[in-house]
Motif scaffolding. Structure first.
Motif, PDB file in Angstrom:
ATOM      1  N   GLY A 180      -5.116  -6.914  -2.649  1.00  0.00           N
ATOM      2  CA  GLY A 180      -4.839  -6.436  -1.307  1.00  0.00           C
ATOM      3  C   GLY A 180      -5.268  -7.500  -0.320  1.00  0.00           C
ATOM      4  O   GLY A 180      -6.279  -8.171  -0.527  1.00  0.00           O
ATOM      5  N   LEU A 225       1.206   1.754  -3.681  1.00  0.00           N
ATOM      6  CA  LEU A 225      -0.059   2.032  -4.363  1.00  0.00           C
ATOM      7  C   LEU A 225      -0.677   3.347  -3.913  1.00  0.00           C
ATOM      8  O   LEU A 225      -1.309   4.045  -4.706  1.00  0.00           O
ATOM      9  CB  LEU A 225      -1.042   0.885  -4.107  1.00  0.00           C
ATOM     10  CG  LEU A 225      -0.617  -0.485  -4.619  1.00  0.00           C
ATOM     11  CD1 LEU A 225      -1.612  -1.548  -4.177  1.00  0.00           C
ATOM     12  CD2 LEU A 225      -0.488  -0.482  -6.139  1.00  0.00           C
ATOM     13  N   TYR A 226      -0.498   3.685  -2.628  1.00  0.00           N
ATOM     14  CA  TYR A 226      -1.187   4.853  -2.067  1.00  0.00           C
ATOM     15  C   TYR A 226      -0.260   5.860  -1.397  1.00  0.00           C
ATOM     16  O   TYR A 226      -0.671   6.988  -1.146  1.00  0.00           O
ATOM     17  CB  TYR A 226      -2.237   4.391  -1.046  1.00  0.00           C
ATOM     18  CG  TYR A 226      -3.145   3.322  -1.589  1.00  0.00           C
ATOM     19  CD1 TYR A 226      -3.966   3.563  -2.688  1.00  0.00           C
ATOM     20  CD2 TYR A 226      -3.165   2.052  -1.023  1.00  0.00           C
ATOM     21  CE1 TYR A 226      -4.794   2.566  -3.199  1.00  0.00           C
ATOM     22  CE2 TYR A 226      -3.990   1.057  -1.523  1.00  0.00           C
ATOM     23  CZ  TYR A 226      -4.804   1.317  -2.610  1.00  0.00           C
ATOM     24  OH  TYR A 226      -5.616   0.334  -3.120  1.00  0.00           O
ATOM     25  N   GLN A 255      -9.405  -6.347  -4.561  1.00  0.00           N
ATOM     26  CA  GLN A 255      -8.655  -6.066  -5.784  1.00  0.00           C
ATOM     27  C   GLN A 255      -8.447  -4.569  -5.944  1.00  0.00           C
ATOM     28  O   GLN A 255      -9.387  -3.785  -5.782  1.00  0.00           O
ATOM     29  CB  GLN A 255      -9.378  -6.608  -7.020  1.00  0.00           C
ATOM     30  CG  GLN A 255      -8.590  -6.361  -8.320  1.00  0.00           C
ATOM     31  CD  GLN A 255      -9.288  -6.924  -9.551  1.00  0.00           C
ATOM     32  OE1 GLN A 255     -10.406  -7.404  -9.477  1.00  0.00           O
ATOM     33  NE2 GLN A 255      -8.617  -6.862 -10.681  1.00  0.00           N
ATOM     34  N   THR A 256      -7.222  -4.185  -6.253  1.00  0.00           N
ATOM     35  CA  THR A 256      -6.898  -2.803  -6.579  1.00  0.00           C
ATOM     36  C   THR A 256      -6.882  -2.650  -8.090  1.00  0.00           C
ATOM     37  O   THR A 256      -6.280  -3.460  -8.797  1.00  0.00           O
ATOM     38  CB  THR A 256      -5.521  -2.407  -6.022  1.00  0.00           C
ATOM     39  OG1 THR A 256      -5.562  -2.484  -4.593  1.00  0.00           O
ATOM     40  CG2 THR A 256      -5.136  -0.997  -6.431  1.00  0.00           C
ATOM     41  N   ARG A 257      -7.550  -1.609  -8.590  1.00  0.00           N
ATOM     42  CA  ARG A 257      -7.590  -1.362 -10.024  1.00  0.00           C
ATOM     43  C   ARG A 257      -7.220   0.085 -10.306  1.00  0.00           C
ATOM     44  O   ARG A 257      -7.435   0.973  -9.477  1.00  0.00           O
ATOM     45  CB  ARG A 257      -8.987  -1.644 -10.587  1.00  0.00           C
ATOM     46  CG  ARG A 257      -9.384  -3.102 -10.558  1.00  0.00           C
ATOM     47  CD  ARG A 257     -10.800  -3.279 -11.063  1.00  0.00           C
ATOM     48  NE  ARG A 257     -11.125  -4.680 -11.289  1.00  0.00           N
ATOM     49  CZ  ARG A 257     -12.316  -5.113 -11.667  1.00  0.00           C
ATOM     50  NH1 ARG A 257     -13.313  -4.255 -11.862  1.00  0.00           N
ATOM     51  NH2 ARG A 257     -12.539  -6.396 -11.846  1.00  0.00           N
ATOM     52  N   VAL A 258      -6.694   0.335 -11.507  1.00  0.00           N
ATOM     53  CA  VAL A 258      -6.383   1.687 -11.962  1.00  0.00           C
ATOM     54  C   VAL A 258      -7.401   2.076 -13.018  1.00  0.00           C
ATOM     55  O   VAL A 258      -7.603   1.353 -13.993  1.00  0.00           O
ATOM     56  CB  VAL A 258      -4.957   1.765 -12.554  1.00  0.00           C
ATOM     57  CG1 VAL A 258      -4.693   3.162 -13.111  1.00  0.00           C
ATOM     58  CG2 VAL A 258      -3.921   1.413 -11.486  1.00  0.00           C
ATOM     59  N   SER A 312       0.830  -1.202   0.000  1.00  0.00           N
ATOM     60  CA  SER A 312       0.000   0.000   0.000  1.00  0.00           C
ATOM     61  C   SER A 312       0.868   1.257   0.000  1.00  0.00           C
ATOM     62  O   SER A 312       0.435   2.314  -0.463  1.00  0.00           O
ATOM     63  CB  SER A 312      -0.934   0.002   1.219  1.00  0.00           C
ATOM     64  OG  SER A 312      -0.192  -0.106   2.420  1.00  0.00           O
TER      65      SER A 312
END
Length: 307
Positions: A238, A156-157, A246-249, A153
Protein backbone atom coordinates in the motif's frame (compact mmCIF):
# COMPACT_ATOMS: atom_id res chain seq x y z
CA UNK A 1 22.87 1.56 -1.82
CA UNK A 2 21.65 3.58 -4.79
CA UNK A 3 18.94 1.95 -6.89
CA UNK A 4 19.69 2.26 -10.60
CA UNK A 5 18.26 0.75 -13.78
CA UNK A 6 21.14 1.27 -16.22
CA UNK A 7 20.92 -1.21 -19.08
CA UNK A 8 17.37 -2.23 -18.11
CA UNK A 9 14.33 -1.89 -20.36
CA UNK A 10 10.93 -1.17 -18.82
CA UNK A 11 7.35 -1.09 -20.07
CA UNK A 12 4.90 1.08 -18.14
CA UNK A 13 1.26 0.86 -19.21
CA UNK A 14 -1.07 3.81 -18.83
CA UNK A 15 2.03 5.99 -18.61
CA UNK A 16 0.74 9.13 -20.31
CA UNK A 17 -0.60 10.71 -17.12
CA UNK A 18 -0.84 10.25 -13.37
CA UNK A 19 0.83 7.31 -11.66
CA UNK A 20 2.08 5.73 -14.88
CA UNK A 21 3.74 8.95 -16.00
CA UNK A 22 5.41 9.30 -12.62
CA UNK A 23 6.66 5.69 -12.75
CA UNK A 24 8.01 6.13 -16.29
CA UNK A 25 9.85 9.34 -15.42
CA UNK A 26 11.22 7.77 -12.24
CA UNK A 27 12.60 4.76 -14.11
CA UNK A 28 14.13 6.91 -16.84
CA UNK A 29 15.76 9.26 -14.33
CA UNK A 30 17.60 6.25 -12.89
CA UNK A 31 18.83 4.93 -16.19
CA UNK A 32 16.08 2.69 -17.62
CA UNK A 33 15.01 2.71 -21.23
CA UNK A 34 11.23 3.10 -21.10
CA UNK A 35 8.32 2.09 -23.30
CA UNK A 36 5.64 4.65 -22.50
CA UNK A 37 2.37 2.89 -23.23
CA UNK A 38 -0.84 4.85 -23.27
CA UNK A 39 -4.01 4.47 -25.30
CA UNK A 40 -4.91 8.09 -24.62
CA UNK A 41 -8.50 7.39 -23.61
CA UNK A 42 -10.80 9.26 -21.27
CA UNK A 43 -11.24 7.99 -17.72
CA UNK A 44 -14.12 5.74 -18.87
CA UNK A 45 -12.09 4.26 -21.73
CA UNK A 46 -13.56 6.31 -24.57
CA UNK A 47 -11.48 7.87 -27.36
CA UNK A 48 -7.87 7.41 -28.36
CA UNK A 49 -4.85 9.72 -28.62
CA UNK A 50 -1.04 9.47 -28.65
CA UNK A 51 -0.43 13.02 -27.41
CA UNK A 52 0.08 12.21 -23.75
CA UNK A 53 2.47 9.29 -24.33
CA UNK A 54 4.44 11.34 -26.84
CA UNK A 55 4.74 14.18 -24.33
CA UNK A 56 6.20 11.85 -21.68
CA UNK A 57 8.68 10.43 -24.18
CA UNK A 58 9.74 13.96 -25.15
CA UNK A 59 10.24 14.82 -21.48
CA UNK A 60 12.43 11.76 -20.94
CA UNK A 61 14.53 12.42 -24.04
CA UNK A 62 14.95 16.09 -23.15
CA UNK A 63 16.34 14.98 -19.78
CA UNK A 64 18.89 12.78 -21.53
CA UNK A 65 17.06 9.45 -21.30
CA UNK A 66 15.79 6.92 -23.83
CA UNK A 67 12.12 6.19 -24.44
CA UNK A 68 9.57 5.23 -27.04
CA UNK A 69 5.80 5.62 -27.13
CA UNK A 70 3.27 2.95 -28.03
CA UNK A 71 -0.50 3.25 -27.98
CA UNK A 72 -1.41 -0.43 -27.54
CA UNK A 73 -4.75 -1.27 -25.99
CA UNK A 74 -3.53 -3.56 -23.20
CA UNK A 75 -6.52 -5.85 -23.63
CA UNK A 76 -5.77 -6.33 -27.35
CA UNK A 77 -3.28 -9.17 -27.77
CA UNK A 78 -2.18 -8.20 -31.27
CA UNK A 79 -1.46 -4.61 -30.27
CA UNK A 80 0.42 -5.72 -27.16
CA UNK A 81 2.55 -8.14 -29.20
CA UNK A 82 3.40 -5.30 -31.57
CA UNK A 83 4.47 -3.10 -28.63
CA UNK A 84 6.66 -5.81 -27.14
CA UNK A 85 8.20 -6.63 -30.52
CA UNK A 86 9.04 -2.96 -31.13
CA UNK A 87 10.75 -2.80 -27.74
CA UNK A 88 12.72 -5.97 -28.50
CA UNK A 89 13.70 -4.68 -31.95
CA UNK A 90 14.92 -1.41 -30.46
CA UNK A 91 16.60 -2.59 -27.25
CA UNK A 92 16.77 -6.39 -27.32
CA UNK A 93 15.34 -7.15 -23.88
CA UNK A 94 12.54 -6.37 -21.42
CA UNK A 95 13.42 -6.40 -17.74
CA UNK A 96 10.60 -4.53 -16.04
CA UNK A 97 6.84 -4.37 -16.50
CA UNK A 98 4.62 -2.04 -14.51
CA UNK A 99 0.96 -2.78 -15.22
CA UNK A 100 -0.78 0.50 -14.49
CA UNK A 101 -3.35 1.09 -17.24
CA UNK A 102 -6.97 1.32 -16.14
CA UNK A 103 -10.38 2.92 -16.52
CA UNK A 104 -13.40 3.59 -14.32
CA UNK A 105 -17.11 3.06 -14.97
CA UNK A 106 -18.58 3.52 -11.51
CA UNK A 107 -22.19 2.70 -10.68
CA UNK A 108 -23.96 0.69 -8.04
CA UNK A 109 -24.19 -2.97 -8.99
CA UNK A 110 -27.97 -2.77 -9.48
CA UNK A 111 -27.60 0.07 -12.00
CA UNK A 112 -24.45 -1.14 -13.75
CA UNK A 113 -24.69 -2.83 -17.12
CA UNK A 114 -22.79 -6.05 -17.61
CA UNK A 115 -21.02 -4.39 -20.53
CA UNK A 116 -19.57 -1.82 -18.13
CA UNK A 117 -18.64 -4.58 -15.68
CA UNK A 118 -16.91 -6.61 -18.39
CA UNK A 119 -15.09 -3.60 -19.89
CA UNK A 120 -13.46 -2.62 -16.59
CA UNK A 121 -12.45 -6.22 -15.87
CA UNK A 122 -11.16 -6.51 -19.45
CA UNK A 123 -8.87 -3.50 -19.15
CA UNK A 124 -7.59 -4.07 -15.62
CA UNK A 125 -7.42 -7.85 -15.30
CA UNK A 126 -7.27 -9.16 -18.86
CA UNK A 127 -5.07 -6.23 -19.89
CA UNK A 128 -2.62 -6.97 -17.08
CA UNK A 129 -2.62 -10.66 -17.95
CA UNK A 130 -2.15 -9.96 -21.66
CA UNK A 131 0.89 -7.73 -21.30
CA UNK A 132 2.41 -9.95 -18.62
CA UNK A 133 1.82 -13.09 -20.70
CA UNK A 134 3.51 -11.47 -23.69
CA UNK A 135 6.70 -10.49 -21.84
CA UNK A 136 6.80 -13.64 -19.68
CA UNK A 137 8.77 -15.88 -22.13
CA UNK A 138 11.26 -13.07 -22.70
CA UNK A 139 11.90 -12.74 -18.99
CA UNK A 140 12.17 -16.51 -18.58
CA UNK A 141 14.73 -16.69 -21.36
CA UNK A 142 16.72 -13.85 -19.79
CA UNK A 143 16.51 -15.40 -16.34
CA UNK A 144 15.40 -12.03 -15.01
CA UNK A 145 12.18 -10.06 -14.67
CA UNK A 146 10.47 -7.61 -12.35
CA UNK A 147 6.69 -7.18 -12.61
CA UNK A 148 4.29 -4.95 -10.71
CA UNK A 149 0.54 -5.40 -10.83
CA UNK A 150 -1.65 -2.51 -9.71
CA UNK A 151 -4.47 -3.31 -7.29
CA UNK A 152 -6.49 -0.88 -5.20
CA UNK A 153 -7.95 -0.49 -1.74
CA UNK A 154 -11.30 -0.77 -3.56
CA UNK A 155 -10.41 -4.37 -4.34
CA UNK A 156 -8.71 -5.19 -1.05
CA UNK A 157 -11.28 -3.55 1.23
CA UNK A 158 -14.26 -2.52 -0.94
CA UNK A 159 -15.69 0.80 -2.11
CA UNK A 160 -19.32 1.64 -2.80
CA UNK A 161 -20.20 1.78 -6.49
CA UNK A 162 -17.09 -0.03 -7.72
CA UNK A 163 -18.05 -3.70 -8.00
CA UNK A 164 -16.41 -4.00 -11.43
CA UNK A 165 -13.25 -2.15 -10.46
CA UNK A 166 -13.04 -3.84 -7.07
CA UNK A 167 -13.42 -7.31 -8.57
CA UNK A 168 -10.69 -6.65 -11.14
CA UNK A 169 -8.33 -5.17 -8.58
CA UNK A 170 -8.86 -7.96 -6.04
CA UNK A 171 -7.92 -10.43 -8.77
CA UNK A 172 -4.40 -8.99 -8.84
CA UNK A 173 -3.59 -10.74 -5.58
CA UNK A 174 -4.46 -14.15 -6.98
CA UNK A 175 -2.53 -13.51 -10.18
CA UNK A 176 0.50 -12.32 -8.23
CA UNK A 177 0.49 -15.34 -5.92
CA UNK A 178 0.65 -17.81 -8.80
CA UNK A 179 3.10 -15.84 -10.96
CA UNK A 180 5.40 -15.49 -7.96
CA UNK A 181 5.57 -19.28 -7.71
CA UNK A 182 5.91 -19.92 -11.42
CA UNK A 183 8.51 -17.19 -11.95
CA UNK A 184 10.78 -17.93 -9.00
CA UNK A 185 13.03 -20.38 -10.86
CA UNK A 186 13.85 -17.74 -13.48
CA UNK A 187 14.27 -14.84 -11.04
CA UNK A 188 11.02 -13.22 -12.09
CA UNK A 189 9.73 -11.34 -9.06
CA UNK A 190 6.09 -10.26 -8.98
CA UNK A 191 4.60 -7.70 -6.61
CA UNK A 192 1.39 -5.71 -6.31
CA UNK A 193 0.88 -2.01 -5.68
CA UNK A 194 -2.26 -0.70 -3.95
CA UNK A 195 -1.92 3.08 -4.38
CA UNK A 196 -3.85 6.06 -3.11
CA UNK A 197 -2.98 9.07 -5.25
CA UNK A 198 -4.38 12.21 -6.79
CA UNK A 199 -4.96 11.24 -10.41
CA UNK A 200 -7.53 11.90 -13.10
CA UNK A 201 -9.61 9.11 -11.56
CA UNK A 202 -9.57 10.51 -8.03
CA UNK A 203 -8.94 14.26 -8.18
CA UNK A 204 -12.59 15.13 -7.51
CA UNK A 205 -12.52 13.13 -4.26
CA UNK A 206 -9.84 15.21 -2.52
CA UNK A 207 -9.50 18.77 -1.31
CA UNK A 208 -6.61 20.73 -2.84
CA UNK A 209 -4.59 20.29 0.36
CA UNK A 210 -5.06 16.52 0.47
CA UNK A 211 -4.57 16.27 -3.28
CA UNK A 212 -1.16 17.89 -2.99
CA UNK A 213 -0.13 15.44 -0.25
CA UNK A 214 -1.18 12.45 -2.35
CA UNK A 215 0.70 13.32 -5.53
CA UNK A 216 1.78 10.28 -7.65
CA UNK A 217 5.41 11.20 -7.04
CA UNK A 218 4.96 10.18 -3.39
CA UNK A 219 4.23 6.60 -4.51
CA UNK A 220 6.73 5.97 -7.30
CA UNK A 221 9.77 5.48 -5.00
CA UNK A 222 8.10 2.39 -3.53
CA UNK A 223 7.37 1.04 -6.99
CA UNK A 224 10.97 1.58 -8.06
CA UNK A 225 12.08 -0.58 -5.15
CA UNK A 226 9.59 -3.30 -6.14
CA UNK A 227 11.18 -3.51 -9.62
CA UNK A 228 14.80 -3.19 -8.48
CA UNK A 229 17.37 -5.99 -8.57
CA UNK A 230 17.01 -6.57 -4.82
CA UNK A 231 13.21 -6.45 -4.89
CA UNK A 232 11.10 -8.76 -2.77
CA UNK A 233 8.44 -10.91 -4.37
CA UNK A 234 4.80 -11.59 -3.56
CA UNK A 235 4.29 -8.35 -1.64
CA UNK A 236 1.15 -6.23 -1.70
CA UNK A 237 2.41 -2.73 -0.97
CA UNK A 238 0.00 0.00 0.00
CA UNK A 239 1.33 3.46 -0.81
CA UNK A 240 0.27 7.08 -0.74
CA UNK A 241 1.50 10.43 0.51
CA UNK A 242 4.91 8.99 1.39
CA UNK A 243 3.39 6.15 3.42
CA UNK A 244 4.35 2.58 2.53
CA UNK A 245 2.81 -0.53 4.12
CA UNK A 246 2.26 -4.22 3.44
CA UNK A 247 -1.15 -5.84 3.13
CA UNK A 248 -1.34 -9.48 4.20
CA UNK A 249 -4.07 -12.13 4.26
CA UNK A 250 -4.34 -14.18 7.44
CA UNK A 251 -6.31 -17.32 8.31
CA UNK A 252 -7.51 -17.90 11.84
CA UNK A 253 -6.82 -21.13 13.69
CA UNK A 254 -10.54 -21.86 13.51
CA UNK A 255 -12.36 -24.95 14.74
CA UNK A 256 -12.67 -28.54 13.58
CA UNK A 257 -15.89 -30.55 13.76
CA UNK A 258 -16.37 -34.23 13.02
CA UNK A 259 -19.12 -36.65 12.09
CA UNK A 260 -22.61 -35.67 13.18
CA UNK A 261 -21.20 -32.50 14.80
CA UNK A 262 -20.58 -30.94 11.36
CA UNK A 263 -23.80 -28.91 11.36
CA UNK A 264 -24.63 -25.26 10.65
CA UNK A 265 -25.83 -24.95 14.24
CA UNK A 266 -22.42 -25.92 15.59
CA UNK A 267 -20.67 -23.53 13.21
CA UNK A 268 -22.96 -20.76 14.46
CA UNK A 269 -22.47 -21.72 18.11
CA UNK A 270 -18.69 -21.53 17.80
CA UNK A 271 -18.48 -18.54 15.48
CA UNK A 272 -16.42 -16.61 18.02
CA UNK A 273 -13.77 -19.35 17.84
CA UNK A 274 -13.94 -19.45 14.05
CA UNK A 275 -13.12 -15.75 13.90
CA UNK A 276 -10.72 -15.54 16.88
CA UNK A 277 -7.46 -13.96 15.61
CA UNK A 278 -5.34 -15.71 18.24
CA UNK A 279 -2.67 -17.84 16.52
CA UNK A 280 -3.78 -16.73 13.07
CA UNK A 281 -1.21 -17.41 10.36
CA UNK A 282 -0.18 -16.51 6.84
CA UNK A 283 -0.60 -19.37 4.37
CA UNK A 284 1.76 -19.25 1.41
CA UNK A 285 0.12 -21.72 -0.97
CA UNK A 286 -3.25 -23.40 -1.49
CA UNK A 287 -2.18 -26.84 -0.27
CA UNK A 288 -1.04 -25.43 3.07
CA UNK A 289 -4.70 -24.80 3.80
CA UNK A 290 -5.61 -28.27 2.53
CA UNK A 291 -2.93 -29.81 4.69
CA UNK A 292 -4.04 -27.83 7.73
CA UNK A 293 -7.65 -28.98 7.40
CA UNK A 294 -6.70 -32.61 6.73
CA UNK A 295 -4.41 -32.66 9.78
CA UNK A 296 -7.07 -31.07 12.00
CA UNK A 297 -9.63 -33.66 10.91
CA UNK A 298 -7.14 -36.50 11.32
CA UNK A 299 -6.10 -35.32 14.79
CA UNK A 300 -9.74 -35.18 15.89
CA UNK A 301 -10.32 -38.69 14.55
CA UNK A 302 -7.12 -40.06 16.09
CA UNK A 303 -5.62 -40.85 12.68
CA UNK A 304 -1.91 -40.43 12.10
CA UNK A 305 -1.18 -39.06 8.65
CA UNK A 306 2.01 -39.88 6.78
CA UNK A 307 4.14 -36.85 6.07
Amino acid sequence: MTIRFDGKVAIVTGAGIGLGRSHALGLAARGAKVVVNDLGVAADGQGRSSAEADAVVAEIIEAGGEAMAHGADVSNEAEVKDMVQQAMDKWGRIDILINNAGILRDKTFSKMTLDDFKKVVDVHLIGTATVTHTVWPIMREQGYGRIVLTASSSGLYGNFGQSNYGAAKAAMMGLMNVLHMEGARDDIRVNTLAPTATTRMTEELFSPEVGELLRPETITPGVLYLVSEDAPSRVIMGAGGGSFAQTRVYETKGITLAGDDITPENVAAQWDKVTDPTDQEILTQAFEQTGKYAKNAADLAGIKLEK
